[in-house]
Design a protein around this motif. Structure first.
Motif, short mmCIF file in Angstrom:
data_model
loop_
_atom_site.label_atom_id
_atom_site.label_comp_id
_atom_site.label_asym_id
_atom_site.label_seq_id
_atom_site.Cartn_x
_atom_site.Cartn_y
_atom_site.Cartn_z
N THR A 9 -3.21 9.27 -5.46
CA THR A 9 -2.85 9.19 -4.04
C THR A 9 -4.08 9.00 -3.17
O THR A 9 -3.97 8.39 -2.11
CB THR A 9 -2.08 10.45 -3.59
N HIS A 10 -5.23 9.52 -3.58
CA HIS A 10 -6.47 9.36 -2.81
C HIS A 10 -6.26 9.68 -1.33
O HIS A 10 -6.59 8.88 -0.45
CB HIS A 10 -7.04 7.96 -3.00
N ASP A 11 -5.66 10.87 -1.06
CA ASP A 11 -5.43 11.39 0.30
C ASP A 11 -4.34 10.67 1.09
O ASP A 11 -4.20 10.90 2.29
CB ASP A 11 -6.72 11.36 1.15
N LEU A 12 -3.55 9.83 0.44
CA LEU A 12 -2.58 9.05 1.20
C LEU A 12 -1.41 8.66 0.32
O LEU A 12 -1.59 8.37 -0.87
CB LEU A 12 -3.27 7.78 1.72
N PHE A 13 -0.22 8.67 0.89
CA PHE A 13 0.94 8.08 0.22
C PHE A 13 1.88 7.56 1.30
O PHE A 13 1.80 7.98 2.46
CB PHE A 13 1.63 9.06 -0.73
N PRO A 14 2.78 6.63 0.95
CA PRO A 14 3.69 6.08 1.95
C PRO A 14 4.54 7.18 2.60
O PRO A 14 4.97 8.12 1.93
CB PRO A 14 4.57 5.11 1.15
N ALA A 15 4.79 7.05 3.88
CA ALA A 15 5.54 8.06 4.63
C ALA A 15 6.93 8.30 4.05
O ALA A 15 7.47 9.39 4.17
CB ALA A 15 5.63 7.63 6.10
N GLY A 114 0.96 3.87 -12.40
CA GLY A 114 0.19 3.01 -11.49
C GLY A 114 -0.37 3.84 -10.35
O GLY A 114 -0.44 5.07 -10.43
N CYS A 115 -0.74 3.19 -9.30
CA CYS A 115 -1.37 3.85 -8.16
C CYS A 115 -0.46 3.76 -6.94
O CYS A 115 0.09 2.69 -6.66
CB CYS A 115 -2.71 3.17 -7.87
N ILE A 116 -0.35 4.85 -6.24
CA ILE A 116 0.55 4.89 -5.09
C ILE A 116 -0.08 4.24 -3.85
O ILE A 116 0.62 3.78 -2.98
CB ILE A 116 0.99 6.35 -4.82
N THR A 117 -1.43 4.16 -3.79
CA THR A 117 -2.07 3.64 -2.57
C THR A 117 -3.09 2.54 -2.78
O THR A 117 -3.31 1.75 -1.88
CB THR A 117 -2.78 4.77 -1.79
N ARG A 118 -3.75 2.48 -3.92
CA ARG A 118 -4.81 1.48 -4.14
C ARG A 118 -4.61 0.80 -5.49
O ARG A 118 -5.40 0.99 -6.42
CB ARG A 118 -6.18 2.15 -4.15
N LEU A 138 14.12 8.63 -24.09
CA LEU A 138 13.34 8.85 -22.88
C LEU A 138 13.43 7.60 -22.01
O LEU A 138 13.30 6.48 -22.50
CB LEU A 138 11.88 9.11 -23.28
N ARG A 139 13.66 7.79 -20.71
CA ARG A 139 13.72 6.64 -19.80
C ARG A 139 12.54 6.69 -18.84
O ARG A 139 12.23 7.73 -18.28
CB ARG A 139 15.04 6.63 -19.03
N TRP A 140 11.90 5.54 -18.65
CA TRP A 140 10.76 5.37 -17.74
C TRP A 140 11.08 4.20 -16.83
O TRP A 140 11.28 3.08 -17.28
CB TRP A 140 9.51 5.09 -18.56
N GLU A 141 11.14 4.48 -15.52
CA GLU A 141 11.47 3.44 -14.55
C GLU A 141 10.37 3.36 -13.51
O GLU A 141 10.17 4.29 -12.74
CB GLU A 141 12.80 3.78 -13.88
N LEU A 142 9.66 2.26 -13.50
CA LEU A 142 8.60 2.03 -12.53
C LEU A 142 9.24 1.62 -11.20
O LEU A 142 10.12 0.76 -11.17
CB LEU A 142 7.66 0.93 -13.03
N VAL A 143 8.78 2.24 -10.12
CA VAL A 143 9.30 1.93 -8.78
C VAL A 143 8.17 1.32 -7.98
O VAL A 143 7.16 1.98 -7.69
CB VAL A 143 9.83 3.20 -8.08
N ARG A 144 8.29 0.06 -7.65
CA ARG A 144 7.28 -0.63 -6.86
C ARG A 144 7.52 -0.35 -5.38
O ARG A 144 8.66 -0.33 -4.92
CB ARG A 144 7.33 -2.12 -7.14
N LEU A 145 6.43 -0.13 -4.66
CA LEU A 145 6.55 0.20 -3.23
C LEU A 145 6.18 -0.97 -2.35
O LEU A 145 5.51 -1.87 -2.76
CB LEU A 145 5.66 1.40 -2.92
#
Length: 145
Positions: A9-15, A114-118, A138-145
């Motif tokens: 997150t590096h101090d930040l994530f989407p609102a 992956g990375c939430i901000t960078r 096991l299920r893994w679902e990547l959510v792109r923002l």
């Protein structure tokens, strides 16, 4: 069990992230939170929150966590290890900022949300849903923002 998995997150994530993960049973953060206050809004959701320390973290979170959910043992760490700890079925890591879903020759699954901000290397910002159910794959679902 549905687990929201995020990293870097590096101090930040989407609102809108807290609203998107409100239905989780747990939250796993794979390091590089940076300032602990970054997690305040996620902690207010009242969900169990596992956090491992990343190379950009000064807070004394553990460097690794082994968690058992269902019949599976998960190894949570920021930087991917060279060797898998004995008895682990799944390694979850951050650090690279690139999503990953691989299975090695020993049958261990390697996952990175992956990375939430960078994000790096053309990968979009993302987090993932990990679903663990008895007698189900096991299920893994990547959510792109």
């Amino acid at each position: 069990m549905r687990i929201a998995v995020l990293s870097d997150t590096h101090d930040l994530f989407p609102a809108n992230l807290p609203g998107r993960i409100r239905g989780a049973d747990e939250i796993w953060h794979l390091g590089d939170v940076c300032e602990p206050e970054t997690l305040d809004e996620l902690e207010q959701l009242g969900l169990p929150l596992l956090v491992v320390a990343g190379n950009c973290d000064a807070h004394p979170w553990p460097e690794m966590i082994t968690a058992t959910r269902g019949d599976l043992r998960f190894h949570l760490v920021h930087i991917p290890p060279r060797r898998v700890p004995a008895g682990v079925n799944v390694v979850l890591h951050g650090h690279t900022h690139v999503p990953r879903d691989d299975t090695d020759p020993a049958g261990v699954r390697w996952l990175n949300p992956g990375c939430i901000t960078r994000p790096n290397r053309g990968a979009p910002a993302s987090f993932a849903w990990l679903t663990v159910e008895s007698d189900q794959p096991l299920r893994w679902e990547l959510v792109r923002l």
